[in-house]
Motif scaffolding. Structure first.
Motif, PDB file in Angstrom:
ATOM      1  N   ARG A   1      -8.047   9.176  14.350  1.00  0.00           N
ATOM      2  CA  ARG A   1      -7.139   8.485  13.433  1.00  0.00           C
ATOM      3  C   ARG A   1      -7.451   8.909  12.006  1.00  0.00           C
ATOM      4  O   ARG A   1      -8.602   8.883  11.575  1.00  0.00           O
ATOM      5  N   ALA A   2      -6.403   9.288  11.272  1.00  0.00           N
ATOM      6  CA  ALA A   2      -6.595   9.677   9.874  1.00  0.00           C
ATOM      7  C   ALA A   2      -6.649   8.427   8.992  1.00  0.00           C
ATOM      8  O   ALA A   2      -5.773   7.570   9.072  1.00  0.00           O
TER       9      ALA A   2
ATOM     10  N   GLU B   1       0.828  -1.207   0.000  1.00  0.00           N
ATOM     11  CA  GLU B   1       0.000   0.000   0.000  1.00  0.00           C
ATOM     12  C   GLU B   1       0.861   1.254   0.000  1.00  0.00           C
ATOM     13  O   GLU B   1       0.573   2.237  -0.698  1.00  0.00           O
ATOM     14  N   ASN B   2       1.926   1.224   0.806  1.00  0.00           N
ATOM     15  CA  ASN B   2       2.815   2.375   0.917  1.00  0.00           C
ATOM     16  C   ASN B   2       3.556   2.633  -0.384  1.00  0.00           C
ATOM     17  O   ASN B   2       3.610   3.765  -0.885  1.00  0.00           O
ATOM     18  N   LEU B   3       4.118   1.573  -0.962  1.00  0.00           N
ATOM     19  CA  LEU B   3       4.874   1.725  -2.203  1.00  0.00           C
ATOM     20  C   LEU B   3       3.979   2.128  -3.370  1.00  0.00           C
ATOM     21  O   LEU B   3       4.380   2.925  -4.224  1.00  0.00           O
ATOM     22  N   LEU B   4       2.772   1.591  -3.427  1.00  0.00           N
ATOM     23  CA  LEU B   4       1.842   1.953  -4.497  1.00  0.00           C
ATOM     24  C   LEU B   4       1.576   3.454  -4.489  1.00  0.00           C
ATOM     25  O   LEU B   4       1.490   4.089  -5.545  1.00  0.00           O
ATOM     26  N   PHE B   5       1.464   4.014  -3.289  1.00  0.00           N
ATOM     27  CA  PHE B   5       1.225   5.458  -3.172  1.00  0.00           C
ATOM     28  C   PHE B   5       2.475   6.275  -3.481  1.00  0.00           C
ATOM     29  O   PHE B   5       2.450   7.202  -4.302  1.00  0.00           O
ATOM     30  N   GLN B   6       3.587   5.944  -2.840  1.00  0.00           N
ATOM     31  CA  GLN B   6       4.781   6.767  -2.977  1.00  0.00           C
ATOM     32  C   GLN B   6       5.370   6.718  -4.382  1.00  0.00           C
ATOM     33  O   GLN B   6       5.985   7.697  -4.829  1.00  0.00           O
ATOM     34  N   THR B   7       5.187   5.623  -5.081  1.00  0.00           N
ATOM     35  CA  THR B   7       5.722   5.529  -6.435  1.00  0.00           C
ATOM     36  C   THR B   7       4.777   6.107  -7.484  1.00  0.00           C
ATOM     37  O   THR B   7       5.107   6.152  -8.664  1.00  0.00           O
ATOM     38  N   GLY B   8       3.574   6.539  -7.063  1.00  0.00           N
ATOM     39  CA  GLY B   8       2.681   7.246  -7.972  1.00  0.00           C
ATOM     40  C   GLY B   8       1.645   6.400  -8.664  1.00  0.00           C
ATOM     41  O   GLY B   8       0.885   6.903  -9.495  1.00  0.00           O
ATOM     42  N   TYR B   9       1.560   5.112  -8.325  1.00  0.00           N
ATOM     43  CA  TYR B   9       0.564   4.259  -8.972  1.00  0.00           C
ATOM     44  C   TYR B   9      -0.804   4.416  -8.327  1.00  0.00           C
ATOM     45  O   TYR B   9      -1.832   4.126  -8.946  1.00  0.00           O
ATOM     46  N   LEU B  10      -0.828   4.858  -7.090  1.00  0.00           N
ATOM     47  CA  LEU B  10      -2.067   5.236  -6.421  1.00  0.00           C
ATOM     48  C   LEU B  10      -1.909   6.643  -5.867  1.00  0.00           C
ATOM     49  O   LEU B  10      -0.789   7.090  -5.600  1.00  0.00           O
ATOM     50  N   THR B  11      -3.027   7.310  -5.673  1.00  0.00           N
ATOM     51  CA  THR B  11      -2.982   8.659  -5.119  1.00  0.00           C
ATOM     52  C   THR B  11      -4.107   8.819  -4.106  1.00  0.00           C
ATOM     53  O   THR B  11      -4.987   7.966  -3.993  1.00  0.00           O
ATOM     54  N   ILE B  12      -4.105   9.920  -3.367  1.00  0.00           N
ATOM     55  CA  ILE B  12      -5.107  10.145  -2.326  1.00  0.00           C
ATOM     56  C   ILE B  12      -6.392  10.697  -2.949  1.00  0.00           C
ATOM     57  O   ILE B  12      -6.361  11.707  -3.647  1.00  0.00           O
ATOM     58  N   LYS B  13      -7.492  10.021  -2.689  1.00  0.00           N
ATOM     59  CA  LYS B  13      -8.790  10.479  -3.168  1.00  0.00           C
ATOM     60  C   LYS B  13      -9.629  11.097  -2.048  1.00  0.00           C
ATOM     61  O   LYS B  13     -10.515  11.899  -2.301  1.00  0.00           O
ATOM     62  N   ASP B  14      -9.330  10.701  -0.810  1.00  0.00           N
ATOM     63  CA  ASP B  14     -10.128  11.222   0.307  1.00  0.00           C
ATOM     64  C   ASP B  14      -9.368  11.008   1.617  1.00  0.00           C
ATOM     65  O   ASP B  14      -8.531  10.107   1.719  1.00  0.00           O
ATOM     66  N   LYS B  15      -9.694  11.854   2.580  1.00  0.00           N
ATOM     67  CA  LYS B  15      -9.145  11.701   3.933  1.00  0.00           C
ATOM     68  C   LYS B  15     -10.269  11.940   4.931  1.00  0.00           C
ATOM     69  O   LYS B  15     -11.034  12.890   4.802  1.00  0.00           O
ATOM     70  N   LYS B  16     -10.360  11.054   5.903  1.00  0.00           N
ATOM     71  CA  LYS B  16     -11.334  11.254   6.968  1.00  0.00           C
ATOM     72  C   LYS B  16     -10.682  10.890   8.299  1.00  0.00           C
ATOM     73  O   LYS B  16      -9.734  10.100   8.344  1.00  0.00           O
ATOM     74  N   VAL B  17     -11.182  11.489   9.364  1.00  0.00           N
ATOM     75  CA  VAL B  17     -10.640  11.246  10.699  1.00  0.00           C
ATOM     76  C   VAL B  17     -11.673  10.500  11.521  1.00  0.00           C
ATOM     77  O   VAL B  17     -12.806  10.974  11.695  1.00  0.00           O
ATOM     78  N   ILE B  18     -11.310   9.315  11.999  1.00  0.00           N
ATOM     79  CA  ILE B  18     -12.199   8.489  12.803  1.00  0.00           C
ATOM     80  C   ILE B  18     -11.514   8.211  14.135  1.00  0.00           C
ATOM     81  O   ILE B  18     -10.429   7.636  14.176  1.00  0.00           O
ATOM     82  N   ASN B  19     -12.168   8.637  15.219  1.00  0.00           N
ATOM     83  CA  ASN B  19     -11.582   8.461  16.560  1.00  0.00           C
ATOM     84  C   ASN B  19     -10.148   8.982  16.617  1.00  0.00           C
ATOM     85  O   ASN B  19      -9.236   8.315  17.125  1.00  0.00           O
TER      86      ASN B  19
END
Length: 517
Positions: free
Chosen positions: A341-342, A321-339
């Motif tokens: 926790r982001a 999951e981390n590598l998929l994001f940092q290498t650009g194959y995935l990107t952030i579509k949304d952020k929510k905070v629950i208890n």
């Protein structure tokens, strides 16, 4: 008409040779206004990190003539100049720790000779410290240090754990100088593709400000939609901007989404939609990691991760999951905070990455590019002609093309997730509009394929885990098709059963849903 700066990393060349330039100099002023200090930025490859560092370099060197017409021209103290050390690990491939040490020593020697400074220390980290200290004394100013692709030496050997650790320790020793030389430093900016755990690389550098997920710096690299439509306006006549956006926009770091500059420049030069960025690097290590971790590729459509997983990693704790994001194959579509926790929702940034990544996934599995391409072509014609007999045979061909050794080594082959991920990847790689884990009020459809005025509802089952015929039965019992009845002309229900022992399809049923819309 200005020239497109494809592949150029030199700010000086762009500004003196009449190339297009998207003005990012506002961010330089912002960094200094916030107090300067030590900054870290992670972005995927070919996103303009090197060019931004080069822009920083010339600003601190006081080269006002290069900033004519840019924001910084009237918003910078051009009378004060600073000595700058710019180190890049981007070129070449680091083989081992000794190779890295030789490179760093060479870089330090080049700087010292250029500045007429004699380096007396023998240890590498002491040499770096001595260079910083003597530059500061020579110019009676604090020093600016810019480090580009700080992590590339490690990534070059990430598949060889022992060598990667040795290189990491050498880099840790080198970067530790930044803490010790604080009294001589004005500004430090470090860039890379990945974000290694701070303790493992920058131990003790507590003041390092990570702006990777700072919304105010989300567009520090990359082109915004406004950048595209204003800076390159004279090249956009007849261009379908919606299609360009669908193909290349979508990278997000909690702020406005951006384009990868490399894609846009090559698209404007060639006038053809192609995976320009993806073709500059193959994610072999990442695909191997996905297989090793039993990662279901369908989950990449909608992947929820915590800040801890997204934040950083180390050689001993690498997450797909981390590598998929940092290498650009995935990107952030949304952020929510629950208890408190982001939670971040990740997905593919655009059509280029979604199609290309799944295509590469298939090639890795089958190891037969010609057969994979034939299957993709046959799949398109089967759907276009609405021929379900052809579709059944193509599905069988998908799995027959995968080597037995891959099944033997991967337990995931015994579950629906593995089989559905292969079919999903074929549809995506063939350019179809695919909705994975399609949500309805009665549950989730495994796969929905939308084409022209038709919707194909597909459910997968493994016969060793359920009774035969259950796949189509589940679609009908849960009335999954109702989501699309009335929205498209025709809705088709397809139930597919696989056998782990046969390693292929043993059941394929379909029927047309009654459209009451």
């Amino acid at each position: 008409m200005k020239k497109l700066p494809i592949g150029i990393q030199s700010f000086e060349k762009i500004r003196t040779d009449n190339y297009y330039y998207v003005d990012k100099t506002y961010f330089i002023k912002k960094l200094i206004d916030e107090g300067g200090g030590y900054y870290f930025l992670s972005r995927p490859r070919r996103f303009g990190k090197s060019l931004f560092l080069d822009t920083l370099r010339y600003a601190f060197l006081g080269k006002r003539e290069l900033f004519k017409g840019l924001y910084l021209e009237g918003n910078w103290d051009w009378d004060t100049k600073y000595p700058v050390i710019k180190i890049s690990f981007g070129a070449g491939v680091i083989k081992d720790a000794e190779n890295l040490k030789s490179l760093i020593i060479s870089l330090i020697r080049n700087y010292s000779e250029k500045e007429g400074i004699t380096i007396k220390e023998e240890l590498l980290n002491k040499q770096f410290y001595e260079l910083i200290e003597k530059l500061s004394v020579k110019y009676a100013q604090k020093v600016v240090v810019l480090i580009d692709e700080y992590d590339k030496p490690i990534l070059d050997r990430i598949e060889d754990r022992e060598k990667a650790i040795e290189i990491r320790e050498e880099l840790k020793n080198f970067y530790s100088v930044l803490k010790d030389a604080d009294e001589f430093l004005k500004f430090v900016f470090i860039t890379g593709v990945s974000k290694f755990n701070k303790v493992s690389i920058f131990s003790g550098l507590n003041q390092l400000n990570d702006i990777t997920l700072d919304a105010e710096y989300s567009t520090i690299c990359g082109y915004t939609q406004h950048d595209l439509e204003t800076v390159f306006f004279d090249r956009l006549e007849g261009v379908n901007l919606d299609e360009v956006r669908r193909w290349y926009n979508g990278y997000s770091w909690l702020g406005e989404s951006v384009y990868n500059p490399f894609d846009i420049l090559l698209y404007l030069d060639k006038g053809e939609f192609r995976p320009y960025w993806f073709e500059t690097g193959t994610p072999t290590f990442l695909i191997k990691l996905l297989a090793e971790k039993r990662f279901n590729i369908i989950e990449a459509e909608h992947l929820e991760v915590s800040e801890k997983v997204l934040g950083s990693f180390d050689i001993d704790a690498i997450y797909p999951e981390n590598l998929l994001f940092q290498t650009g194959y995935l990107t952030i579509k949304d952020k929510k905070v629950i208890n408190d926790r982001a939670i971040y929702t990740l997905s593919y940034p655009n059509r280029e990455v979604k199609i290309s990544f799944n295509d590469y996934f298939l090639s890795y599995l089958s190891q037969d590019t010609i057969l994979t391409e034939k299957n993709k072509n046959r799949l398109f014609y089967a759907i276009d002609e609405n021929d379900f007999n052809k579709l059944k045979e193509i599905f069988r061909s998908f799995f027959a093309s995968i080597p037995f050794d891959w099944y033997r080594k991967n337990e995931l082959a015994g579950y629906e997730g593995y089989y559905s991920s292969i079919v999903y990847a074929y549809f995506v790689a063939s350019g179809f509009n695919v909705v994975a884990e399609d949500t309805t009020d009665a549950g989730r459809i495994d796969l929905t394929v939308l084409y022209k005025d038709r919707a194909y509802i597909i459910e997968f089952k493994v016969v060793e885990l359920s009774s035969e015929g259950k796949a189509l039965q589940q679609i009908k019992e849960k009335r999954y098709y109702e989501k699309y009845v009335g929205k498209v002309k025709d809705v088709y229900l397809i139930g597919v059963e696989f056998s782990k022992s046969d390693r292929n399809i043993v059941g394929f049923e379909w029927e047309k849903a009654e459209n009451r819309g």
